[in-house]
Design a protein around this motif. Structure first.
Motif, short mmCIF file in Angstrom:
data_model
loop_
_atom_site.label_atom_id
_atom_site.label_comp_id
_atom_site.label_asym_id
_atom_site.label_seq_id
_atom_site.Cartn_x
_atom_site.Cartn_y
_atom_site.Cartn_z
N ILE A 121 -17.16 -2.49 -10.78
CA ILE A 121 -16.65 -1.61 -11.84
C ILE A 121 -16.55 -0.18 -11.32
CG2 ILE A 121 -17.16 -0.58 -14.09
CD1 ILE A 121 -18.51 -3.30 -14.83
N ALA A 122 -17.62 0.29 -10.66
CA ALA A 122 -17.62 1.66 -10.14
C ALA A 122 -16.47 1.88 -9.16
CB ALA A 122 -18.97 1.96 -9.47
N ALA A 123 -16.20 0.90 -8.30
CA ALA A 123 -15.11 1.02 -7.32
C ALA A 123 -13.76 1.11 -8.02
CB ALA A 123 -15.14 -0.16 -6.36
N GLY A 124 -13.56 0.29 -9.05
CA GLY A 124 -12.29 0.30 -9.78
C GLY A 124 -12.07 1.60 -10.52
N VAL A 125 -13.11 2.12 -11.16
CA VAL A 125 -13.00 3.38 -11.89
C VAL A 125 -12.75 4.54 -10.92
CG1 VAL A 125 -14.27 5.02 -13.35
CG2 VAL A 125 -14.37 2.57 -13.85
N ARG A 126 -13.44 4.51 -9.79
CA ARG A 126 -13.25 5.55 -8.77
C ARG A 126 -11.79 5.60 -8.30
NH1 ARG A 126 -15.65 3.24 -4.07
NH2 ARG A 126 -13.52 2.52 -3.68
N ASP A 127 -11.17 4.44 -8.16
CA ASP A 127 -9.81 4.38 -7.62
C ASP A 127 -8.72 4.51 -8.68
OD1 ASP A 127 -10.97 4.20 -5.16
OD2 ASP A 127 -10.45 2.10 -4.81
N THR A 128 -9.10 4.81 -9.91
CA THR A 128 -8.11 5.03 -10.99
C THR A 128 -8.44 6.35 -11.72
OG1 THR A 128 -9.46 3.61 -12.43
CG2 THR A 128 -7.55 2.58 -11.35
N PRO A 129 -8.52 7.46 -10.99
CA PRO A 129 -8.96 8.72 -11.60
C PRO A 129 -7.97 9.26 -12.62
CG PRO A 129 -8.14 9.11 -9.38
CD PRO A 129 -8.20 7.62 -9.56
N GLU A 130 -6.73 8.80 -12.58
CA GLU A 130 -5.71 9.30 -13.51
C GLU A 130 -5.80 8.66 -14.88
OE1 GLU A 130 -3.89 5.68 -11.51
OE2 GLU A 130 -5.33 7.27 -11.01
N TRP A 131 -6.57 7.59 -15.02
CA TRP A 131 -6.70 6.92 -16.30
C TRP A 131 -7.64 7.69 -17.22
CZ3 TRP A 131 -7.41 0.99 -14.96
CH2 TRP A 131 -6.26 0.54 -14.29
N ASP A 132 -7.45 7.54 -18.53
CA ASP A 132 -8.39 8.15 -19.47
C ASP A 132 -9.13 7.10 -20.30
OD1 ASP A 132 -6.40 7.39 -21.22
OD2 ASP A 132 -5.65 9.42 -21.51
N LEU B 10 -19.11 5.21 -13.03
CA LEU B 10 -19.15 5.46 -11.58
C LEU B 10 -20.54 5.26 -10.99
CD1 LEU B 10 -16.85 8.61 -11.37
CD2 LEU B 10 -16.35 6.33 -10.43
N GLN B 11 -21.56 5.34 -11.83
CA GLN B 11 -22.95 5.21 -11.35
C GLN B 11 -23.45 3.77 -11.37
OE1 GLN B 11 -24.26 7.97 -10.07
NE2 GLN B 11 -22.37 8.98 -10.73
N LEU B 12 -22.65 2.84 -11.86
CA LEU B 12 -23.13 1.45 -12.03
C LEU B 12 -23.46 0.80 -10.68
CD1 LEU B 12 -20.75 0.09 -14.80
CD2 LEU B 12 -23.13 0.82 -15.04
N ARG B 13 -24.53 0.02 -10.69
CA ARG B 13 -24.96 -0.73 -9.51
C ARG B 13 -25.46 -2.09 -9.99
NH1 ARG B 13 -22.46 2.68 -7.96
NH2 ARG B 13 -22.83 4.30 -6.44
N GLY B 14 -25.67 -3.00 -9.04
CA GLY B 14 -26.31 -4.28 -9.37
C GLY B 14 -25.39 -5.25 -10.08
N ASP B 15 -26.00 -6.32 -10.59
CA ASP B 15 -25.22 -7.42 -11.15
C ASP B 15 -25.19 -7.44 -12.67
OD1 ASP B 15 -23.49 -9.51 -10.63
OD2 ASP B 15 -25.05 -11.01 -10.90
N HIS B 16 -25.71 -6.39 -13.30
CA HIS B 16 -25.70 -6.38 -14.75
C HIS B 16 -24.46 -5.69 -15.30
CE1 HIS B 16 -29.57 -8.23 -15.03
NE2 HIS B 16 -30.10 -7.30 -14.27
N GLY B 17 -23.58 -5.28 -14.40
CA GLY B 17 -22.35 -4.63 -14.85
C GLY B 17 -22.66 -3.43 -15.72
N ALA B 18 -22.00 -3.35 -16.83
CA ALA B 18 -22.16 -2.19 -17.71
C ALA B 18 -23.12 -2.45 -18.86
CB ALA B 18 -20.79 -1.78 -18.25
N ARG B 19 -23.87 -3.55 -18.78
CA ARG B 19 -24.75 -3.93 -19.88
C ARG B 19 -25.72 -2.82 -20.28
NH1 ARG B 19 -26.83 -9.46 -18.14
NH2 ARG B 19 -24.67 -9.85 -17.61
N GLU B 20 -26.39 -2.25 -19.28
CA GLU B 20 -27.37 -1.19 -19.57
C GLU B 20 -26.67 0.04 -20.16
OE1 GLU B 20 -30.64 -1.63 -19.41
OE2 GLU B 20 -30.19 -3.68 -18.79
#
Length: 195
Positions: free
Chosen positions: A88-99, A152-162
């Motif tokens: 998720i973090a990689a995808g968000v990083r590479d789409t900075p123009e999205w809101d 952008l800070q997400l890590r691990g296998d829980h995705g965005a759950r936390e």
């Protein structure tokens, strides 16, 4: 502009442990068709049908997914992700123009285009939007622009759950079990309704 990040970097260990061959995303979903379509291609076609921009996150060794993206002119990010958080973090990083970002899983091929547009349109009212079916949370999960730094800070296998737990979710109760239907096991390829 809100777009969809399609996560296609998982290893599919349950699928292989249950007797599946290779990456489940490259398995044929419609074996009866003259030109079989893979799980990934079916999911990607649904996203493209929404009319929203799509960005795929996949592994460097999954050449079949990369070829599908190239055919459809869909940009992708390569990652050796240790879990959905990094993807998720990689995808968000590479789409900075999205809101806004809709996070979807590539092994969920039955979610129709109108679900994506419904989640996206509701992002104007909330920071996090999620479809539900019979009280079960589904996908895609929508995140508004103020959520970018957290994503952008997400890590691990829980995705965005936390991350989601810290915010009030706008819940879309949809009469569509597709929002919770994924492909984890080889027999689900045979039992799945064809689109």
């Amino acid at each position: 502009m809100t777009g969809i990040i399609l996560l296609a970097a998982g290893s599919g260990t349950r699928f292989i442990a249950a007797g599946g061959e290779g990456n489940k995303l490259n398995a044929a979903l419609s074996k009866t068709a003259e030109n079989p379509v893979t799980v990934f291609e079916t999911t990607l076609n649904q996203l493209i049908a929404s009319g929203m921009p799509v960005h795929v996150v996949t592994r460097s060794e999954n050449l079949q997914v990369q070829a599908s993206c190239a055919r459809k002119e869909v940009p992708f990010t390569l990652t050796d992700s240790a879990g959905t958080g990094e993807s998720i973090a990689a995808g968000v990083r590479d789409t900075p123009e999205w809101d806004g970002w809709l996070i979807h899983l590539a092994d969920m091929p039955f979610v129709p285009a109108e679900v994506f547009t419904a989640v996206a349109s509701n992002l104007q009212q909330a920071l996090v939007v999620r479809p539900f079916w019979q009280n079960q949370p589904g996908h895609p999960v929508g995140f508004a622009r103020p959520m970018r730094e957290g994503l952008l800070q997400l890590r691990g296998d829980h995705g965005a759950r936390e991350l989601i737990r810290s915010y009030e979710i706008l819940r879309l109760d949809l009469n569509n079990p597709a929002v919770i239907a994924d492909i984890d096991l080889p027999e689900q390829l045979r039992d799945s309704p064809l689109i």
